[in-house]
Design an enzyme around this catalytic site. Structure first.
Site, PDB file in Angstrom:
ATOM      1  N   SER A 128      -5.407 -19.004  72.662  1.00  0.00           N
ATOM      2  CA  SER A 128      -3.979 -19.312  72.700  1.00  0.00           C
ATOM      3  C   SER A 128      -3.451 -19.242  74.122  1.00  0.00           C
ATOM      4  CB  SER A 128      -3.221 -18.300  71.827  1.00  0.00           C
ATOM      5  OG  SER A 128      -1.828 -18.359  72.045  1.00  0.00           O
ATOM      6  N   TYR A 153      -1.026 -10.051  69.267  1.00  0.00           N
ATOM      7  CA  TYR A 153      -1.656 -11.342  68.963  1.00  0.00           C
ATOM      8  C   TYR A 153      -2.361 -11.883  70.196  1.00  0.00           C
ATOM      9  CZ  TYR A 153      -2.071 -16.365  68.258  1.00  0.00           C
ATOM     10  OH  TYR A 153      -2.548 -17.648  68.197  1.00  0.00           O
TER      11      TYR A 153
END
Length: 357
Positions: A128, A153
């Site tokens: 990401s 995350y």
């Protein structure tokens, strides 16, 4: 190739599965259909893929289940793995950190172990843009520092990159990590900004813009993500024979491991994004400007030159085109059953490019 796609009922997973099936690949799907968001949307994505490209084996198991994953690999022995299953969401990680420990770390370890015991030609895994964290030096390059993630995350995705490298080094697993930049398009997740914004605008509700709407994002249309994935699949990384141990390049290695950004290098101000979405919906947006939220990265912009050099392609779909495809799907899936009037039919008449049969 016989390709295992984890998260096959997810947003990127469903689009990837459809593309691979249409190109004649044998696909094995895996998804746990959890309730992080409405499982009915996941079921609908699977039906969409099956209606467009035919049936495929889909295992309703969790990557956290070591034994079931081992049995799947032993039975099918995939040539390649596209690992998209993960616990997503930045803000959700503030309240539910163990979901990220279980899925993104323990689950990824199980997958690496399966690839070690049943060698694959190529493991592609989702990372990401959030790994860049506190780094404000844009456009982000794979060579930039990612030592300061701003959410669990993001930390879990950075950990995935390191875990994959260790298995590439120890066991020779060719692994490619892809740092996705704000992916959007038809069949997107309900917790993502296009869905949240479109829903608020359509129902006349205030639209929450954090950081007072001053964010910029490198929005990347789903077709461009899938095109990159498909082109990378037959190109597993090899060891970089010129890798310098004294001055290490963070994006390559002496092991068969590689990182790529996937973004368009065209950051869009969030208010411009909202204005474009509202125009395509033919409605007005009511803005509620709020402070910056913990874990949020202020601006994102991808340097995707390495990806272009590797596959001769970088994301190119314009925001107007991509959002028009998204709005057409959003209206057909969410608005028609609710009998919400369509104000600007012509602006939203495009079918999602190459995705709806």
């Amino acid at each position: 190739m016989k390709t295992l796609v984890t998260g096959a009922a997810g947003f990127i997973g469903a689009h990837t599965t459809l593309r691979l099936l249409r190109e004649g690949h044998e696909v094995i799907g895996l998804d746990n259909f959890n309730d992080y968001y409405d499982p009915q949307l996941k079921e609908a994505r699977v039906r969409w893929v099956q209606e467009a490209a035919g049936d495929f084996p889909l295992y309703r198991i969790d990557v956290e289940d070591h034994d079931e994953l081992e049995r799947l690999f032993a039975k099918h022995r995939p040539d390649a793995v596209i690992h998209l299953a993960a616990q997503a969401g930045v803000r959700y990680s503030l309240d539910n950190p163990r979901a990220y420990l279980d899925s993104n770390l323990a689950g990824f370890l199980n997958l690496l172990e399966a690839c070690r015991r049943h060698p694959v030609q190529h493991l592609i895994f989702a990372s990401s843009s959030s790994v860049y964290g506190a780094n404000h030096c844009t456009p982000y390059s794979e060579r930039h520092n990612t030592d300061h993630p701003l959410s669990l995350y993001a930390a879990s995705k950075k950990a995935n990159e390191a875990m994959a490298h260790s298995y590439s080094h120890l066991f020779g697993i060719p692994a490619t990590g892809l740092r996705f930049f704000t992916v959007y398009g038809p069949w997107g997740r309900p917790d993502m900004s296009p869905m949240l914004f479109a829903s608020a605008i359509s129902h006349g509700q205030p639209l929450k813009l954090f950081n007072h709407g001053e964010h910029q994002r490198d929005f990347t249309y789903i077709d461009d993500i899938v095109e990159s994935l498909v082109r990378l699949l037959p190109q597993p990384p090899s060891a970089n024979q010129y890798w310098n141990h004294g001055d290490p390049d963070p994006s390559t290695s002496a092991a068969p491991w590689r990182l790529y950004n996937i973004g368009g290098n065209r950051p869009v101000h969030l208010r411009v994004y909202v204005d474009t979405l509202a125009r395509l919906l033919g409605l007005q947006a009511q803005l509620q400007l709020l402070p910056l939220q913990p874990g949020d990265v202020i601006n994102t912009c991808a340097d995707a030159s390495a990806l272009e050099e590797a596959i001769g392609f970088t994301p190119q779909t314009s925001l107007d085109e991509g959002l028009a495809h998204f709005v057409a799907w959003f209206r057909s899936y969410y608005l028609r059953p609710l009998n919400i009037p369509v104000v600007n039919e012509q602006a939203c008449s495009l079918e999602p490019k190459g995705e709806i049969a």
